[in-house]
Design a protein around this motif. Structure first.
Motif, PDB file in Angstrom:
ATOM      1  N   ILE A 150       0.881  -1.169   0.000  1.00  0.00           N
ATOM      2  CA  ILE A 150       0.000   0.000   0.000  1.00  0.00           C
ATOM      3  C   ILE A 150       0.919   1.220   0.000  1.00  0.00           C
ATOM      4  O   ILE A 150       1.456   1.613   1.042  1.00  0.00           O
ATOM      5  CB  ILE A 150      -0.951   0.006   1.205  1.00  0.00           C
ATOM      6  N   ASN A 156       7.163   5.708  -5.208  1.00  0.00           N
ATOM      7  CA  ASN A 156       6.389   4.460  -5.319  1.00  0.00           C
ATOM      8  C   ASN A 156       6.765   3.697  -6.587  1.00  0.00           C
ATOM      9  O   ASN A 156       5.902   3.226  -7.340  1.00  0.00           O
ATOM     10  CB  ASN A 156       4.888   4.757  -5.306  1.00  0.00           C
ATOM     11  N   ALA A 159       5.592  -0.095  -6.959  1.00  0.00           N
ATOM     12  CA  ALA A 159       4.139  -0.153  -7.110  1.00  0.00           C
ATOM     13  C   ALA A 159       3.719   0.300  -8.505  1.00  0.00           C
ATOM     14  O   ALA A 159       2.796  -0.266  -9.105  1.00  0.00           O
ATOM     15  CB  ALA A 159       3.464   0.711  -6.045  1.00  0.00           C
ATOM     16  N   LEU A 164      -0.101  -1.062  -9.818  1.00  0.00           N
ATOM     17  CA  LEU A 164      -1.051  -0.997  -8.720  1.00  0.00           C
ATOM     18  C   LEU A 164      -1.797   0.345  -8.754  1.00  0.00           C
ATOM     19  O   LEU A 164      -1.225   1.366  -9.154  1.00  0.00           O
ATOM     20  CB  LEU A 164      -0.328  -1.142  -7.377  1.00  0.00           C
ATOM     21  N   THR A 169      -7.281   3.471  -2.326  1.00  0.00           N
ATOM     22  CA  THR A 169      -6.988   2.672  -1.137  1.00  0.00           C
ATOM     23  C   THR A 169      -7.874   1.435  -1.054  1.00  0.00           C
ATOM     24  O   THR A 169      -7.422   0.351  -0.672  1.00  0.00           O
ATOM     25  CB  THR A 169      -7.160   3.517   0.131  1.00  0.00           C
ATOM     26  N   LEU A 172      -6.537  -1.180  -3.331  1.00  0.00           N
ATOM     27  CA  LEU A 172      -5.289  -1.723  -2.797  1.00  0.00           C
ATOM     28  C   LEU A 172      -5.565  -2.745  -1.697  1.00  0.00           C
ATOM     29  O   LEU A 172      -4.916  -3.794  -1.625  1.00  0.00           O
ATOM     30  CB  LEU A 172      -4.406  -0.589  -2.275  1.00  0.00           C
TER      31      LEU A 172
END
Length: 384
Positions: A150, A156, A159, A164, A169, A172
């Motif tokens: 997350i 990031n 990710a 992703l 959220t 995720l």
């Protein structure tokens, strides 16, 4: 000569603005109608639909009593709200109450992840930036415990390379709880000659890229305040300060093959190739191919060379690569090699970085790949 630098800087800014604008427009068009874009642009922007095929190598455990552990960087905003949502998401699925473990300055996540494994965690989730993700991955590499992510950081990078949904959220959390499990490669960097020698003999995991040269200078020089305000663009301003640095001399040896000696601005070893902003720095890099992609980047002629190099990065991301004939007349070049290991010997100590973390200076480093070394939670039916 001042006017030459002003003109060059203006050209560079205009080129960057035009590139970002074209990429943004193309991405929006592609989201509405992917067929409206050439195949190269669809690949570059990664907007083509991914076939929903089962992830290879590992099947998801059907035990609906899986224990999930969250390893959390407490300095990141939104962790309190995330905890409530994670508890609720597990509760409505009749899962055990998730473990919630905070990282510390002394331990950014590796020890906490190992503690979670010993406590019986089936999935260990890194909650934070690239540093937290890398620390948790170091504990899970080689283990039969899946890792979730997350992202709450600036770059990031890993990710992004896994596609992703960074801003969602809820999605995720669903991936962490219900997603598929796939095996991905991890890279390891061994520092053999360090300055100061305190890091000599140390080993560091990387998930995206490790390198020496201007990329490491950029990482070390990024202003923390600008990173909070501007995100990954802070690295761009840090890089500008080093455009006039001397080129480094290095010898690159891939898989014990013939050494390549050259001058360059930076040398990179990549497990994945995408940077923030959608740039495909090393388009052929894949986290599932069992190899490192090694790239050396060079630019001569001041801002002209740097502008040309940036254009080459954008072009190769769209599937357009340099030819040997054109390289003869260019002020920049990008050379690629592939292998399972690489040794880089530099004539003088250079800054080194892994996944955005500065490791100081070294004159000799070795990189190697651990094929399929990490189990990772990804969207159901998607293979990285």
């Amino acid at each position: 000569m001042v006017w030459v630098w002003i003109l060059g800087a203006t050209a560079l800014v205009l080129a960057l603005f035009a590139t970002m604008l074209s990429v943004t427009l193309a991405r929006q068009i592609g989201k509405r109608d992917p067929s409206a874009l050439p195949r190269g642009w669809r690949t570059f922007l990664r907007i083509a639909p991914v076939a929903a095929t089962p992830a290879t190598g590992v099947t998801l455990d059907t035990d609906n009593r899986a224990q999930i552990a969250f390893i959390v960087n407490p300095t990141k905003d939104g962790t309190a709200e995330l905890r409530e949502r994670a508890m609720r998401a597990c509760a409505i699925r009749y899962l055990p109450e998730p473990m919630w473990i905070y990282t510390t300055e002394e331990d950014p996540g590796t020890g906490q992840a190992r503690d979670a494994i010993e406590a019986g965690a089936d999935v260990v989730v890194a909650v934070g930036g690239d540093g937290t993700v890398r620390a948790v991955a170091e504990a899970l590499a080689g283990e039969d415990v899946a890792m979730g992510i997350i992202p709450l950081g600036t770059g990031n990078l890993f990710a992004r390379n896994l596609d992703l949904p960074l801003a969602d959220t809820g999605a995720l959390l669903r991936i962490v709880i219900e997603g598929s499990v796939s095996r991905v490669d991890v890279g390891w960097l061994d520092i053999e000659r360090a300055f100061p020698a305190s890091r000599e003999g140390s080993t560091h995991l990387f998930l995206v890229m490790a390198g020496a040269g201007i990329d490491a200078e950029m990482v070390a020089g990024a202003d923390p305040i600008l990173k909070k305000r501007l995100g990954w663009m802070a690295y761009f301003f840090a890089a500008v300060e080093h455009l006039g640095d001397k080129r480094i001399k290095a010898t690159v040896t891939v898989d014990e093959g013939l050494p390549l000696e050259a001058e360059m601005r930076t040398v990179l070893m990549a497990n994945a190739g995408r940077l923030p902003g959608g740039l495909q720095l090393i388009p052929d890099a894949s986290v599932t191919d069992g190899e490192l992609d090694i790239a050396t980047l060079d630019a001569r002629g001041g801002l002209v060379g740097w502008t040309e190099l940036f254009g080459s990065v954008v072009a190769q991301g769209a599937g357009i690569k340099q030819t040997e004939l054109l390289r003869t007349w260019r002020t920049s070049r990008i050379d690629h090699r592939r292998g399972q290991s690489v040794t880089i010997d530099m004539d003088s100590p250079q800054r080194v970085q892994v996944d955005g973390e500065s490791l100081g200076r070294a004159s000799r480093v070795k990189g190697r790949i651990q094929a399929g070394g990490l189990l990772i939670k990804v969207p159901a039916g998607i293979t990285p």
